[in-house]
Each structure stands twice: as structure tokens, then as C-alpha cells.
Enzyme design. Structure first.
Site, PDB file in Angstrom:
ATOM      1  N   CYS A  11      42.304  47.017  37.108  1.00 54.74           N
ATOM      2  CA  CYS A  11      41.134  47.274  37.805  1.00 54.74           C
ATOM      3  C   CYS A  11      41.231  45.790  38.676  1.00 54.74           C
ATOM      4  O   CYS A  11      40.861  44.791  37.991  1.00 54.74           O
ATOM      5  CB  CYS A  11      39.836  47.479  37.507  1.00 54.74           C
ATOM      6  SG  CYS A  11      38.413  47.474  38.524  1.00 54.74           S
TER       7      CYS A  11
ATOM      8  N   CYS B 216      37.135  44.592  39.547  1.00 54.84           N
ATOM      9  CA  CYS B 216      36.181  44.568  38.321  1.00 54.84           C
ATOM     10  C   CYS B 216      36.525  45.066  37.139  1.00 54.84           C
ATOM     11  O   CYS B 216      37.476  44.085  36.517  1.00 54.84           O
ATOM     12  CB  CYS B 216      34.668  45.080  38.659  1.00 54.84           C
ATOM     13  SG  CYS B 216      34.625  46.715  39.180  1.00 54.84           S
ATOM     14  N   SER B 217      36.247  46.103  36.464  1.00 58.50           N
ATOM     15  CA  SER B 217      36.880  46.523  35.406  1.00 58.50           C
ATOM     16  C   SER B 217      36.676  47.860  34.871  1.00 58.50           C
ATOM     17  O   SER B 217      36.281  48.431  34.143  1.00 58.50           O
ATOM     18  CB  SER B 217      36.030  45.585  33.877  1.00 58.50           C
ATOM     19  OG  SER B 217      34.550  45.961  34.445  1.00 58.50           O
ATOM     20  N   CYS B 218      36.880  48.843  35.915  1.00 56.12           N
ATOM     21  CA  CYS B 218      36.564  50.185  35.812  1.00 56.12           C
ATOM     22  C   CYS B 218      37.590  50.540  34.884  1.00 56.12           C
ATOM     23  O   CYS B 218      38.931  50.165  34.979  1.00 56.12           O
ATOM     24  CB  CYS B 218      37.060  51.002  37.164  1.00 56.12           C
ATOM     25  SG  CYS B 218      35.880  50.392  38.451  1.00 56.12           S
TER      26      CYS B 218
END
Lengths: 126, 209
Positions: free
Chosen positions: B109, B112-114
Site C-alpha cells: 500500500c 498508507c497501510s491498507c
């Protein structure tokens, strides 16, 4: 890609299946965002966009962003989103943060830290 | 308070700035009825102990064992994963990408950090870190090499950038020498990293490393 590029590439921090949260506040910040999303205060798309902006802004300020500051960005995104949605404003947040700070300092060691321990809280007024 | 001032200030209990902010937010949201501390605690416990990459490993093992399930998984991953009881936050819009002799898939991702929480739990630190997010797209083969994954030159590397709407899970190739294994034994071979694309499944016990 040149060898110079490779040499300048930052190392990727690796881990095993270590703890999910390093400190309790990280877990609390995580859980609040999930619950507020469930309640419909914001969509997950809004959340991801806000978090992305916070991460990008931190990198612009020089944060190497190795993952250890991730929940700081998470908290900043959460504060910004609850303010944007009118749930908790910045002034209210600051006042409450200061109240907790006074409460912590006023609480004798070993006693539970309560907001009522703030010397300026209503609980201390006659 | 004045009466207490005669004792030593040995109670230097201090909270960090970030702890003060979290406590401020939590207490205000609780007072406004927007969160409930007990419910927050349940949620944290769930993510610390119950949700994790073992869920994803069961999905992969089922796909390796059952061709009809695998077809459903590649067709509509969200529904096929829900068949095994794994649903919920960050798992609403899943896509499963299959590793083959021709293609190796890698998930990132970039913004961000999906990450697909219901099948993999919460993301590891490196997944959330800038170096992985930036380099997985720019130089995926170098990143894979650092994780110890050698992808043959002729095999294409496809990088999938997760978003709030779409989250990816890699279906790794079934290791050779596992023909006799049941689903439970197969699931033991499936690592978290192999489902992100930065690792391979473990070899079966007794196989030459």
C-alpha cells in the site's frame, strides 16, 4: 537502476510475528478509529485519505517513517478527522489533555490516575 | 492539596505527550457516547489474539485442495473468504491474485497501510514503513531479493497497490511434494509473508530444504 540507487535505498525493517501494538496507547488509538468508523462518523476511504496525508506530511518534516512512528500518524489523523466531523474540537482536546497532565502530576504514586485528581477539576471545588 | 506538599515529590509519574492526547480523546469520546471503553478492549483483544495470518492460511490451503473453491476465490474473493467465516473490517473488497510459473505477485500500500485484516491480521511494521512502500513499486525484484525470494528473470513480477476500496491477497504456488497432505497440514506451510508475496510457503516436513 544503478548500483548507486541500490546503495542509497533504505533498508527495509523486518520482523517476525512480533506484537501487534508496542504500547497500550497504540492499541487505544487503533480501536477508537475502528469504532468511530463503525458508528459511521467517517468512511474508510476518508480515513485512508487522512492517514495518507498525515504520513506524507510527516515524511516532509523529515520523519524517516520506518513504521515505528506509524501510530503517531494514526493518532494525528484521528484527531484531525474527529475535529473535521465536529465530534471533538481542537480546543476541547487541548483543555482535556492539560487536565490529564495536571491529574497525572497530582496523583500519588501507586494510586489510580483519575481525571478527578486534577486539582482544577470540579471534584475539588466545594 | 496543600496538606500533601510536605512529602517528597517522589511520585514522578509522567505520561508522554502522545499518551496524554490518546487519553484526552478517549475520555471525551466516551463522555459523548461515541466510544465505550469496554468495547474498545474487546476489539483490541480480538486483534491481538484471534485475527491473524492463520485465517489466510486456511483460505490458501482450501484453494490448494479444492479446485472449485479456488475458482470461486479467484472469481469473487470476498464471497469465497466469507464461506470460511472470515469477514469484517478491511476485508470487504478482497481480490486474490495467483502466483504461477509465469507471474509472481507482490502486495503493497504505497500511501498508507491498507491490508486485509480478516485474513492476515494487522500489518507487520515493515509493511507500514516508508522504505517498503516506496521501493516495492520502484524496484520490486530488489525488495524480493532482500526478503530472500529469488524470482527467475523470465517470470513477471506484478505489484498490486492496495487502497481503502481494494485489498489484495496472494495465492502462493503449492509447494512440490505436498500431494498427500490434507488441508490442515497444508495450512501449516502457508506463511504470512507468502500471502503478501514477499515469501514462499514452507517446504513440507522431510523435504530437502
Amino acid at each position: 537502476m544503478t548500483t548507486t540507487d541500490l546503495a542509497q535505498s533504505p533498508a527495509i525493517p523486518r520482523d517476525g510475528d512480533g506484537p501487534v501494538f508496542r504500547e497500550p496507547w497504540e492499541a487505544a488509538a487503533f480501536a477508537m478509529a475502528v469504532r468511530l468508523h463503525e458508528r459511521g462518523l467517517f468512511t474508510w476511504k476518508e480515513w485512508a485519505a487522512t492517514l495518507s496525508e498525515e504520513i506524507a506530511a510527516a515524511q516532509d518534516r523529515g520523519d524517516p517513517d520506518h513504521g515505528d512512528t506509524y501510530y503517531r500518524h494514526w493518532l494525528a489523523a484521528l484527531e484531525r478527522l474527529v475535529a473535521a466531523k465536529g465530534a471533538v474540537g481542537p480546543a476541547e482536546m487541548t483543555a482535556r489533555r492539560d487536565a490529564w497532565d495536571r491529574a497525572v502530576r497530582a496523583t500519588p504514586h501507586g494510586q489510580p490516575i483519575l481525571l478527578a485528581n486534577d486539582p482544577r477539576s470540579c471534584a475539588h471545588r466545594p | 492539596m496543600g496538606a500533601h506538599h510536605d512529602h517528597d515529590h517522589d511520585h514522578e509519574e509522567r505520561w508522554s505527550e502522545v499518551e496524554l492526547r490518546v487519553k484526552a480523546l478517549e475520555s471525551l469520546l466516551t463522555e459523548k457516547g461515541l466510544v465505550d471503553p469496554a468495547a474498545l478492549e474487546v476489539l483490541i483483544q480480538t486483534y491481538e489474539t484471534k485475527v491473524g495470518p492463520r485465517n489466510g492460511a486456511q483460505v490458501v490451503a482450501r484453494a490448494w485442495s479444492d479446485p472449485a473453491y479456488k475458482a470461486r476465490l479467484l472469481e469473487d474473493a470476498t464471497a469465497a473468504i466469507a464461506e470460511l467465516g472470515f469477514t469484517g473490517r478491511q476485508g470487504e473488497d478482497m481480490v486474490v491474485v495467483e502466483n504461477t510459473e509465469a507471474v509472481h505477485n507482490l502486495v503493497v500500500c504505497t500511501l498508507c497501510s491498507c491490508y486485509p485484516w480478516p485474513v492476515l491480521g494487522l500489518p507487520p511494521a515493515w509493511y507500514k514503513a516508508a522504505p517498503y512502500r516506496a521501493r516495492a513499486v520502484r524496484e520490486p525484484r530488489a525488495v524480493l531479493a532482500e526478503f530472500g525470494v529469488a524470482v527467475p528473470e523470465e517470470r513477471e513480477v506484478r505489484v498490486w497497490d492496495s487502497t481503502a476500496e481494494l485489498r489484495y491477497l496472494v495465492l502462493p504456488q503449492r509447494p512440490p511434494g505436498t500431494e498427500g497432505l490434507d488441508e490442515g497440514a497444508l495450512a501449516e506451510l502457508v506463511t504470512r509473508d507468502s500471502m503478501i508475496g514477499v515469501g514462499e510457503p514452507l517446504p513440507p516436513a522431510g523435504a530437502a530444504a
